[in-house]
Motif scaffolding. Structure first.
Motif, PDB file in Angstrom:
ATOM      1  N   THR A   1      46.554  -4.536   1.529  1.00 49.73           N
ATOM      2  CA  THR A   1      45.349  -3.843   1.951  1.00 49.73           C
ATOM      3  C   THR A   1      44.102  -4.672   1.650  1.00 49.73           C
ATOM      4  N   ARG A   2      43.188  -4.732   2.620  1.00 49.95           N
ATOM      5  CA  ARG A   2      41.896  -5.380   2.414  1.00 49.95           C
ATOM      6  C   ARG A   2      40.852  -4.322   2.086  1.00 49.95           C
ATOM      7  N   TYR A   3      39.903  -4.686   1.237  1.00 52.49           N
ATOM      8  CA  TYR A   3      38.861  -3.752   0.843  1.00 52.49           C
ATOM      9  C   TYR A   3      37.510  -4.203   1.390  1.00 52.49           C
ATOM     10  N   TYR A   4      36.830  -3.251   2.036  1.00 48.82           N
ATOM     11  CA  TYR A   4      35.532  -3.514   2.636  1.00 48.82           C
ATOM     12  C   TYR A   4      34.437  -2.754   1.889  1.00 48.82           C
ATOM     13  N   ARG A   5      33.245  -2.808   2.418  1.00 50.19           N
ATOM     14  CA  ARG A   5      32.090  -2.239   1.735  1.00 50.19           C
ATOM     15  C   ARG A   5      32.305  -0.780   1.347  1.00 50.19           C
ATOM     16  N   ASN A   6      32.760   0.039   2.290  1.00 56.45           N
ATOM     17  CA  ASN A   6      32.891   1.465   2.031  1.00 56.45           C
ATOM     18  C   ASN A   6      34.022   1.804   1.069  1.00 56.45           C
TER      19      ASN A   6
ATOM     20  N   LEU B   1      43.658 -17.774  -8.770  1.00 53.38           N
ATOM     21  CA  LEU B   1      42.892 -16.755  -8.074  1.00 53.38           C
ATOM     22  C   LEU B   1      42.627 -17.199  -6.637  1.00 53.38           C
ATOM     23  N   SER B   2      42.236 -16.246  -5.809  1.00 51.37           N
ATOM     24  CA  SER B   2      41.839 -16.578  -4.444  1.00 51.37           C
ATOM     25  C   SER B   2      40.381 -16.198  -4.243  1.00 51.37           C
ATOM     26  N   GLU B   3      39.846 -16.534  -3.069  1.00 52.86           N
ATOM     27  CA  GLU B   3      38.453 -16.186  -2.788  1.00 52.86           C
ATOM     28  C   GLU B   3      38.252 -14.682  -2.640  1.00 52.86           C
ATOM     29  N   SER B   4      39.357 -13.916  -2.530  1.00 54.25           N
ATOM     30  CA  SER B   4      39.259 -12.461  -2.368  1.00 54.25           C
ATOM     31  C   SER B   4      39.504 -11.707  -3.663  1.00 54.25           C
ATOM     32  N   CYS B   5      39.637 -12.418  -4.770  1.00 52.56           N
ATOM     33  CA  CYS B   5      39.898 -11.769  -6.066  1.00 52.56           C
ATOM     34  C   CYS B   5      38.599 -11.380  -6.764  1.00 52.56           C
ATOM     35  N   ILE B   6      38.675 -10.286  -7.531  1.00 55.15           N
ATOM     36  CA  ILE B   6      37.551  -9.905  -8.387  1.00 55.15           C
ATOM     37  C   ILE B   6      38.082  -9.646  -9.796  1.00 55.15           C
TER      38      ILE B   6
ATOM     39  N   CYS C   1      46.708  -3.249 -17.562  1.00 57.05           N
ATOM     40  CA  CYS C   1      47.812  -3.944 -16.897  1.00 57.05           C
ATOM     41  C   CYS C   1      47.328  -5.061 -15.980  1.00 57.05           C
ATOM     42  N   HIS C   2      46.195  -4.831 -15.331  1.00 56.44           N
ATOM     43  CA  HIS C   2      45.672  -5.810 -14.386  1.00 56.44           C
ATOM     44  C   HIS C   2      44.271  -6.242 -14.804  1.00 56.44           C
ATOM     45  N   LEU C   3      44.065  -7.537 -14.847  1.00 54.03           N
ATOM     46  CA  LEU C   3      42.742  -8.079 -15.163  1.00 54.03           C
ATOM     47  C   LEU C   3      41.944  -8.393 -13.909  1.00 54.03           C
ATOM     48  N   PHE C   4      42.653  -8.521 -12.778  1.00 57.60           N
ATOM     49  CA  PHE C   4      42.028  -8.900 -11.515  1.00 57.60           C
ATOM     50  C   PHE C   4      42.561  -8.019 -10.393  1.00 57.60           C
ATOM     51  N   ALA C   5      41.859  -8.009  -9.276  1.00 57.03           N
ATOM     52  CA  ALA C   5      42.312  -7.256  -8.105  1.00 57.03           C
ATOM     53  C   ALA C   5      41.974  -8.042  -6.844  1.00 57.03           C
ATOM     54  N   ARG C   6      42.752  -7.833  -5.796  1.00 52.41           N
ATOM     55  CA  ARG C   6      42.553  -8.440  -4.505  1.00 52.41           C
ATOM     56  C   ARG C   6      43.071  -7.455  -3.437  1.00 52.41           C
ATOM     57  N   LYS C   7      42.656  -7.475  -2.181  1.00 54.29           N
ATOM     58  CA  LYS C   7      41.894  -8.496  -1.514  1.00 54.29           C
ATOM     59  C   LYS C   7      40.570  -7.879  -1.092  1.00 54.29           C
ATOM     60  N   PHE C   8      39.468  -8.387  -1.647  1.00 50.67           N
ATOM     61  CA  PHE C   8      38.127  -7.900  -1.349  1.00 50.67           C
ATOM     62  C   PHE C   8      37.451  -8.859  -0.376  1.00 50.67           C
ATOM     63  N   THR C   9      36.833  -8.306   0.654  1.00 52.59           N
ATOM     64  CA  THR C   9      36.181  -9.121   1.669  1.00 52.59           C
ATOM     65  C   THR C   9      34.730  -9.414   1.282  1.00 52.59           C
TER      66      THR C   9
ATOM     67  N   VAL D   1      47.299  -5.425  -6.414  1.00 53.09           N
ATOM     68  CA  VAL D   1      47.274  -5.537  -4.963  1.00 53.09           C
ATOM     69  C   VAL D   1      48.011  -4.333  -4.388  1.00 53.09           C
ATOM     70  N   ASP D   2      47.566  -3.833  -3.245  1.00 51.80           N
ATOM     71  CA  ASP D   2      48.126  -2.627  -2.641  1.00 51.80           C
ATOM     72  C   ASP D   2      48.918  -2.986  -1.392  1.00 51.80           C
ATOM     73  N   TRP D   3      50.238  -2.780  -1.478  1.00 50.79           N
ATOM     74  CA  TRP D   3      51.118  -3.044  -0.343  1.00 50.79           C
ATOM     75  C   TRP D   3      51.525  -1.752   0.368  1.00 50.79           C
ATOM     76  N   ALA D   4      50.869  -0.637   0.052  1.00 51.97           N
ATOM     77  CA  ALA D   4      51.308   0.669   0.525  1.00 51.97           C
ATOM     78  C   ALA D   4      51.272   0.810   2.047  1.00 51.97           C
ATOM     79  N   ARG D   5      50.417   0.055   2.701  1.00 51.00           N
ATOM     80  CA  ARG D   5      50.296   0.194   4.155  1.00 51.00           C
ATOM     81  C   ARG D   5      51.365  -0.579   4.920  1.00 51.00           C
ATOM     82  N   GLY D   6      52.185  -1.330   4.216  1.00 55.79           N
ATOM     83  CA  GLY D   6      53.248  -2.077   4.862  1.00 55.79           C
ATOM     84  C   GLY D   6      52.754  -3.337   5.544  1.00 55.79           C
TER      85      GLY D   6
END
Length: 302
Positions: free
Chosen positions: A243-248, A119-124, A274-282, A233-238
Motif C-alpha cells: 500500500t502507498r500512502y498519500y496526503r490524506n 531504507l528507501s526514498e519512501s521510508c519514514i 516492533c517497527h522503527l520505520f514505515a513505508r511506502k510514503f509518497t 509495510v501493508d500488504w493487505a490490498r494484495g
C-alpha cells in the motif's frame, strides 16, 4: 567518494582488524543507507529527524538514476554530497543485491559505523533519533526478515540448480529492508559462495532481493538474527506492491497506530516497539508529515 570498482571496494571493506579493542575513543554510529531511484523525496522530514545528533550517524545514498546528484540537495541537508558511486538497479533483479552490498561496503569503510539500516526514498522514521539509535545500538540481534513459505511465491521460486549450496528446505523469503550489526555486514559483502549461486540461478520470477539475505543469514548466522524486519509495510490490498500512502492518509491517529501496532520480542523479552520505520510514503504526504510527525515523535527531544 572514491574511485574503487566494486571488486576493489568489497575487498577493502571486508578487512577486519585482529585487535578487537580500539586504541582510540570511538562513539558507535548508525549507517542510514538509502537505496533510491532518484532523490530522497522525504529528505526534509529526515533532516528534522537527524537534527542535533551529528556524530552518531552517517548517511549513504545509492541512486540508480545517473542524472541525479545528491549535491543538488540543500547544503544544510544531511543528504548533501552523500551519494556513493552507484549503478542502475532493476526491481527484483540480482543487481538490487549488488546495490545493497555496495552500500554496505561503503559504510563499512568507516570503522565507527556499527549498525547498518537499509531504507528507501519512501521510508519514514516512526520514532525520534534517540529512540531509534538506542534500539539499534543496544540490540543483541540483527533484523533480517526470514521465513519458510510454501507455494509459488515462496519455495516455488527455488531452482534445483542451487543445490548443493542451497537446498529447497533451506530456501527462505523475507523483506529486503534489513538492519544488521557490523559483523554480519562484513560477512554479507565478503560472501561469494551464496551470492554467486543467486547471481547465476535466481532470475526471471525469482526476485533475488527477497530471498538472498533471508536464505544466507538463516543458514549461516541464524542464531544472531531476529527473523523480523523493523520496517512496517501493508500488504493487505494484495498484488506485487504494498500500500502507498498519500496526503490524506497521514493523520495523527494513523501514525499513532503505526507506532503501537503490536508487541514483539527484543533481546529475548516482550517489547511494544516492533517497527522503527514505515513505508511506502509518497512525496504528496510530505507536507502533512512535516506538520504532524515532528511533534508526535518528539524530533526535538535531544
Amino acid at each position: 567518494m572514491h574511485d574503487m570498482n566494486d571488486e576493489e571496494l568489497l575487498w577493502r571493506a571486508s578487512m577486519v582488524p585482529k585487535v578487537k579493542n580500539y586504541p582510540f575513543e570511538r562513539t558507535p554510529k548508525v549507517a542510514f543507507m538509502f537505496l533510491t531511484r532518484g532523490p530522497v523525496v522525504l529528505s526534509p522530514l529526515w533532516d528534522l529527524f537527524f537534527k542535533g545528533h551529528e556524530g552518531l550517524f552517517n548517511v549513504y545514498v545509492h541512486s540508480s538514476e545517473s542524472n541525479f546528484n545528491v549535491s543538488d540537495e540543500a547544503q544544510d541537508s544531511v543528504f548533501h554530497g552523500r551519494r556513493i558511486p552507484s549503478k542502475y538497479v532493476e526491481w527484483g533483479k540480482v543487481n538490487m543485491i549488488e546495490a545493497e552490498r555496495r552500500l554496505l561496503a561503503n559504510a563499512l569503510l568507516d570503522v565507527s559505523n556499527q549498525r547498518f539500516v537499509l531504507l528507501s526514498e519512501s521510508c519514514i522514521p516512526l520514532f525520534n533519533f534517540s529512540t531509534v539509535y538506542s534500539y539499534l545500538t543496544n540490540s543483541k540481534y540483527s533484523f533480517v526478515e526470514s521465513y519458510d513459505l510454501a507455494g509459488p511465491v515462496g519455495r516455488g521460486r527455488y531452482s534445483p540448480k542451487m543445490a548443493p549450496t542451497v537446498h529447497i528446505e533451506e530456501w527462505r523469503k523475507g523483506s529486503q529492508w534489513f538492519e544488521m550489526d557490523r559483523d554480519l555486514a562484513v560477512e554479507v559483502i565478503a560472501d561469494k559462495e551464496y551470492f554467486s549461486v543467486f547471481h547465476d540461478f535466481c532470475d526471471g520470477q525469482c526476485y533475488a532481493d527477497e530471498h538472498y539475505l533471508p536464505t544466507f543469514v538463516t543458514k549461516k548466522f541464524g542464531e544472531t538474527n531476529s527473523n523480523r524486519t523493523l520496517h512496517f509495510v501493508d500488504w493487505a490490498r494484495g498484488g506485487p506492491h504494498p500500500t502507498r500512502y498519500y496526503r490524506n492518509d497521514v493523520t495523527e491517529e494513523f501514525l499513532v497506530k503505526l507506532r503501537s501496532d503490536r508487541s514483539c520480542e527484543y533481546n529475548g523479552m516482550k517489547n511494544q516497539i516492533c517497527h522503527l520505520f514505515a513505508r511506502k510514503f509518497t512525496s504528496h504526504s510530505l507536507d502533512r508529515l512535516l506538520r504532524i510527525a515532528p511533534k508526535l515523535m518528539q524530533f526535538n527531544d535531544l
